[in-house]
Design a protein around this motif. Structure first.
Motif, PDB file in Angstrom:
ATOM      1  N   PRO A 334      13.227 -61.138   2.460  1.00 51.41           N
ATOM      2  CA  PRO A 334      12.378 -61.665   3.536  1.00 51.41           C
ATOM      3  C   PRO A 334      11.127 -62.308   2.953  1.00 51.41           C
ATOM      4  O   PRO A 334      10.726 -62.026   1.823  1.00 51.41           O
ATOM      5  N   LEU A 335      10.498 -63.184   3.733  1.00 52.20           N
ATOM      6  CA  LEU A 335       9.222 -63.741   3.301  1.00 52.20           C
ATOM      7  C   LEU A 335       8.181 -62.639   3.172  1.00 52.20           C
ATOM      8  O   LEU A 335       8.209 -61.661   3.934  1.00 52.20           O
ATOM      9  N   PRO A 336       7.251 -62.761   2.232  1.00 50.51           N
ATOM     10  CA  PRO A 336       6.122 -61.820   2.191  1.00 50.51           C
ATOM     11  C   PRO A 336       5.330 -61.908   3.493  1.00 50.51           C
ATOM     12  O   PRO A 336       5.402 -62.901   4.223  1.00 50.51           O
ATOM     13  N   GLY A 337       4.565 -60.842   3.785  1.00 56.06           N
ATOM     14  CA  GLY A 337       3.803 -60.810   5.019  1.00 56.06           C
ATOM     15  C   GLY A 337       2.319 -61.053   4.808  1.00 56.06           C
ATOM     16  O   GLY A 337       1.789 -60.944   3.699  1.00 56.06           O
ATOM     17  N   PHE A 338       1.658 -61.381   5.900  1.00 52.68           N
ATOM     18  CA  PHE A 338       0.198 -61.530   5.916  1.00 52.68           C
ATOM     19  C   PHE A 338      -0.318 -60.558   6.980  1.00 52.68           C
ATOM     20  O   PHE A 338      -0.282 -59.358   6.771  1.00 52.68           O
ATOM     21  N   SER A 392      29.279 -63.030  13.103  1.00 53.36           N
ATOM     22  CA  SER A 392      28.208 -62.707  12.158  1.00 53.36           C
ATOM     23  C   SER A 392      28.221 -61.222  11.797  1.00 53.36           C
ATOM     24  O   SER A 392      27.704 -60.829  10.754  1.00 53.36           O
ATOM     25  N   GLU A 393      28.828 -60.407  12.656  1.00 53.51           N
ATOM     26  CA  GLU A 393      28.918 -58.968  12.393  1.00 53.51           C
ATOM     27  C   GLU A 393      30.263 -58.579  11.769  1.00 53.51           C
ATOM     28  O   GLU A 393      30.507 -57.401  11.495  1.00 53.51           O
ATOM     29  N   TRP A 394      31.131 -59.572  11.552  1.00 52.08           N
ATOM     30  CA  TRP A 394      32.470 -59.290  11.022  1.00 52.08           C
ATOM     31  C   TRP A 394      32.384 -58.710   9.624  1.00 52.08           C
ATOM     32  O   TRP A 394      31.590 -59.123   8.796  1.00 52.08           O
ATOM     33  N   GLN A 395      33.234 -57.714   9.362  1.00 55.11           N
ATOM     34  CA  GLN A 395      33.310 -57.107   8.037  1.00 55.11           C
ATOM     35  C   GLN A 395      34.752 -57.144   7.591  1.00 55.11           C
ATOM     36  O   GLN A 395      35.664 -56.754   8.310  1.00 55.11           O
ATOM     37  N   GLY A 396      34.981 -57.657   6.405  1.00 58.61           N
ATOM     38  CA  GLY A 396      36.336 -57.742   5.880  1.00 58.61           C
ATOM     39  C   GLY A 396      36.298 -58.190   4.436  1.00 58.61           C
ATOM     40  O   GLY A 396      35.230 -58.264   3.821  1.00 58.61           O
ATOM     41  N   TYR A 409      19.354 -60.624   7.124  1.00 60.44           N
ATOM     42  CA  TYR A 409      18.882 -61.380   8.288  1.00 60.44           C
ATOM     43  C   TYR A 409      19.034 -60.576   9.579  1.00 60.44           C
ATOM     44  O   TYR A 409      18.265 -60.755  10.531  1.00 60.44           O
ATOM     45  N   ARG A 410      20.022 -59.675   9.624  1.00 61.96           N
ATOM     46  CA  ARG A 410      20.221 -58.874  10.839  1.00 61.96           C
ATOM     47  C   ARG A 410      19.082 -57.889  11.039  1.00 61.96           C
ATOM     48  O   ARG A 410      18.765 -57.515  12.169  1.00 61.96           O
ATOM     49  N   GLU A 411      18.457 -57.465   9.954  1.00 64.47           N
ATOM     50  CA  GLU A 411      17.363 -56.497  10.051  1.00 64.47           C
ATOM     51  C   GLU A 411      16.039 -57.162  10.393  1.00 64.47           C
ATOM     52  O   GLU A 411      15.115 -56.502  10.872  1.00 64.47           O
ATOM     53  N   ILE A 412      15.908 -58.471  10.129  1.00 59.48           N
ATOM     54  CA  ILE A 412      14.616 -59.124  10.355  1.00 59.48           C
ATOM     55  C   ILE A 412      14.624 -60.013  11.600  1.00 59.48           C
ATOM     56  O   ILE A 412      13.701 -60.807  11.805  1.00 59.48           O
ATOM     57  N   ILE A 413      15.631 -59.867  12.445  1.00 54.17           N
ATOM     58  CA  ILE A 413      15.685 -60.662  13.672  1.00 54.17           C
ATOM     59  C   ILE A 413      14.394 -60.558  14.487  1.00 54.17           C
ATOM     60  O   ILE A 413      13.927 -61.568  15.040  1.00 54.17           O
ATOM     61  N   PRO A 414      13.756 -59.368  14.600  1.00 55.16           N
ATOM     62  CA  PRO A 414      12.503 -59.302  15.372  1.00 55.16           C
ATOM     63  C   PRO A 414      11.378 -60.178  14.833  1.00 55.16           C
ATOM     64  O   PRO A 414      10.409 -60.444  15.543  1.00 55.16           O
ATOM     65  N   THR A 415      11.506 -60.639  13.580  1.00 51.60           N
ATOM     66  CA  THR A 415      10.438 -61.487  13.003  1.00 51.60           C
ATOM     67  C   THR A 415      10.686 -62.970  13.232  1.00 51.60           C
ATOM     68  O   THR A 415       9.847 -63.789  12.876  1.00 51.60           O
ATOM     69  N   PHE A 416      11.830 -63.323  13.820  1.00 50.80           N
ATOM     70  CA  PHE A 416      12.165 -64.740  13.996  1.00 50.80           C
ATOM     71  C   PHE A 416      11.224 -65.379  15.017  1.00 50.80           C
ATOM     72  O   PHE A 416      11.027 -64.850  16.116  1.00 50.80           O
ATOM     73  N   ARG A 417      10.672 -66.525  14.667  1.00 49.90           N
ATOM     74  CA  ARG A 417       9.814 -67.275  15.574  1.00 49.90           C
ATOM     75  C   ARG A 417      10.179 -68.761  15.501  1.00 49.90           C
ATOM     76  O   ARG A 417      10.641 -69.259  14.477  1.00 49.90           O
ATOM     77  N   LEU A 418       9.953 -69.452  16.604  1.00 47.62           N
ATOM     78  CA  LEU A 418      10.122 -70.899  16.635  1.00 47.62           C
ATOM     79  C   LEU A 418       8.791 -71.555  16.328  1.00 47.62           C
ATOM     80  O   LEU A 418       7.728 -70.978  16.593  1.00 47.62           O
ATOM     81  N   ILE A 419       8.828 -72.769  15.827  1.00 52.81           N
ATOM     82  CA  ILE A 419       7.595 -73.455  15.490  1.00 52.81           C
ATOM     83  C   ILE A 419       6.743 -73.690  16.738  1.00 52.81           C
ATOM     84  O   ILE A 419       5.509 -73.743  16.667  1.00 52.81           O
ATOM     85  N   GLN A 420       7.390 -73.748  17.910  1.00 49.54           N
ATOM     86  CA  GLN A 420       6.649 -73.943  19.157  1.00 49.54           C
ATOM     87  C   GLN A 420       5.808 -72.724  19.523  1.00 49.54           C
ATOM     88  O   GLN A 420       4.923 -72.811  20.386  1.00 49.54           O
ATOM     89  N   ASP A 421       6.073 -71.579  18.883  1.00 49.49           N
ATOM     90  CA  ASP A 421       5.258 -70.386  19.135  1.00 49.49           C
ATOM     91  C   ASP A 421       3.823 -70.568  18.666  1.00 49.49           C
ATOM     92  O   ASP A 421       2.948 -69.766  19.002  1.00 49.49           O
ATOM     93  N   LEU A 422       3.564 -71.613  17.892  1.00 50.94           N
ATOM     94  CA  LEU A 422       2.189 -71.916  17.494  1.00 50.94           C
ATOM     95  C   LEU A 422       1.392 -72.533  18.639  1.00 50.94           C
ATOM     96  O   LEU A 422       0.171 -72.674  18.551  1.00 50.94           O
TER      97      LEU A 422
END
Length: 468
Positions: A334-338, A392-396, A409-422
């Motif tokens: 993941p990206l580092p945080g601020f 995306s959840e398939w395992q094989g 990426y499944r663990e960091i879904i809560p951090t996803f933002r769109l550029i319009q959130d600015l």
């Protein structure tokens, strides 16, 4: 009078049956070598007599769309060249290799031989502008479009060019929602990626540096990148600064956003947004870590990583496909945080041109690319993240090398933002980008930068937005 009306309704029902079956065959809904529904089923469906159904089927025989097999049924035949529908499909010229588009279209043609897809690779630069012009001129039937391109359509009041599409429950809502306008879903999500770190594991092992994890801050990245850098050989960290999927991250991670005051004017001075850009500014001034070279695109940065000249880059999952046959032993983080650990979400989707003369065939292509089977093929043969949730959840059994932390990426879904959130439109971000880059590069001090941004944002705009 009643008798005449009855004849008219009969002719309409007969024409409806012929038209429906013809379209189903030409569009590929009724595949080659499959059989039409039984004559009794057609009688019931279209409320026709058996003799009328047979007359209608004879029309399709004469058009060489079906062959009557005695005591078996009516079989769909291979189309003649003049019966093939050709649709034009536009996408960025680098997307084809990353997705394996040639193979996907080959599979589509095998399943739907009545539909021929003509791929049209468009330049990455000014892509949003190009697809809008091509669609307006009816030169595209289907197009690949990302969430930022879609915002350009919204801001330019051009969403009427996009045909409404059905909402599929199997897809993540956070991927579908950004493509809604006027109560309609106008783009079908296809693949997606957060902005992430990709790093060379060999460099970390060589310098005995711990690999990045979700606890890292930007200051920690600065510290470790200085250990990874080797003078005249490689740099510790790099990203393409002008990319609007890169520098806005530093503002998103402040938790602040642009918002006009009660007087309708934007304020930049004294906001946390400046702190985020200051963090970015501090990074790129460390020339032993961050190369002071002018990259023309994200591809330039990724090329340096492939050559082993940079240890860590800010990138997306899309780029990972370039590493499948490369030498570096790589992984992702993941990206580092601020203030927070937010990252930008980039969604690539599929849209049908509302002006297309072949909408049914165009919808068929979108349905094929969004299907479970096609999305699973992408999941198994590429390093993209399919938009289909179950896939995306398939395992094989894996068919290709996949980095050990691929599924983070499944663990960091809560951090996803769109550029319009600015809080700004795309055109406003484009307007202030020059000031932002001058500030980050050290050519403007904080006070002058803030005043310049406020001047740009509060200037009345009379001309329509221009895409780039």
């Amino acid at each position: 009078m009643e008798k005449k009306r009855g004849r008219k309704h009969f002719r309409e029902r007969l024409e409806e049956m012929i038209h429906t079956l013809r379209e189903d065959i030409i569009s590929g809904k009724l595949a080659i070598d499959t059989y039409l529904p039984s004559e009794s089923d057609l009688e019931s469906r279209f409320q026709l007599s058996n003799s009328s159904v047979r007359k209608g089927l004879e029309v399709l025989v004469q058009e060489s769309l079906i062959v009557k097999i005695p005591r078996v049924g009516n079989r769909v035949t291979s189309p003649a060249p003049e019966q093939v529908t050709t649709i034009r499909f536009g996408y960025q010229n680098n997307a084809g290799n990353q997705i394996g588009m040639d193979e996907l279209l080959e599979q589509f043609h095998k399943r739907y031989p009545h539909v021929q897809v003509q791929p049209l690779e468009l330049p990455t630069s000014r892509y949003g502008h190009a697809i809008m012009e091509y669609m307006e001129a009816e030169m595209l039937d289907v197009v690949m479009i990302n969430n930022n391109n879609f915002e350009d359509f919204v801001e330019n009041d051009s969403t009427s060019l996009l045909e409404p599409l059905p909402v599929l429950d199997e897809y993540y809502p956070f991927l579908t929602e950004p493509f809604r306008s006027g109560g309609e879903t106008l783009v079908q999500p296809f693949i997606f990626s957060p902005v992430i770190l990709c790093y060379n594991r060999d460099h970390f092992r060589e310098m005995k540096v711990p690999e990045p994890d979700s606890s890292w801050t930007w200051m920690e990245l600065f510290r470790q990148a200085s250990k990874l850098a080797v003078k005249n050989e490689r740099f510790g960290f790099y990203f393409h600064l002008p990319s609007r999927n890169r520098w806005p991250v530093f503002m998103l991670q402040t938790g602040d956003s642009f918002a006009p005051g009660t007087d309708g004017k934007y304020v930049m001075c004294g906001t946390k947004l400046v702190d985020g850009l200051e963090m970015c500014r501090e990074l790129i001034t460390q020339t032993d870590i961050f190369p002071m070279v002018l990259s023309e695109s994200n591809a330039d940065v990724e090329a340096l990583f492939l050559e082993g000249k940079v240890s860590v880059i800010m990138t997306t999952y899309f780029f990972l496909n370039e590493l499948r046959k490369a030498k570096p032993s790589f992984d992702v983080a993941p990206l580092p945080g601020f203030v927070n650990s937010n990252t930008l979400l980039v969604i690539s989707g599929l849209a049908v041109n509302s002006k297309s003369r072949h909408k049914e065939a165009s919808h068929l292509l979108v349905q094929f690319l969004a299907s479970y089977e096609t999305q699973l093929h992408i999941r198994r043969t590429t390093l993209n993240i399919p938009a289909h949730r179950l896939v995306s959840e398939w395992q094989g059994e894996e068919q290709i090398y996949r980095p050990s932390r691929f599924f983070m990426y499944r663990e960091i879904i809560p951090t996803f933002r769109l550029i319009q959130d600015l809080g700004l439109q795309n055109r406003q971000l484009k307007d202030i980008q020059r000031e932002v880059l001058l500030y980050i590069s050290g050519f403007l001090e904080s006070d002058a930068f803030c005043k310049n941004v406020e001047t740009v944002l509060n200037k009345k705009r009379t001309a329509p937005a221009v895409l780039s």
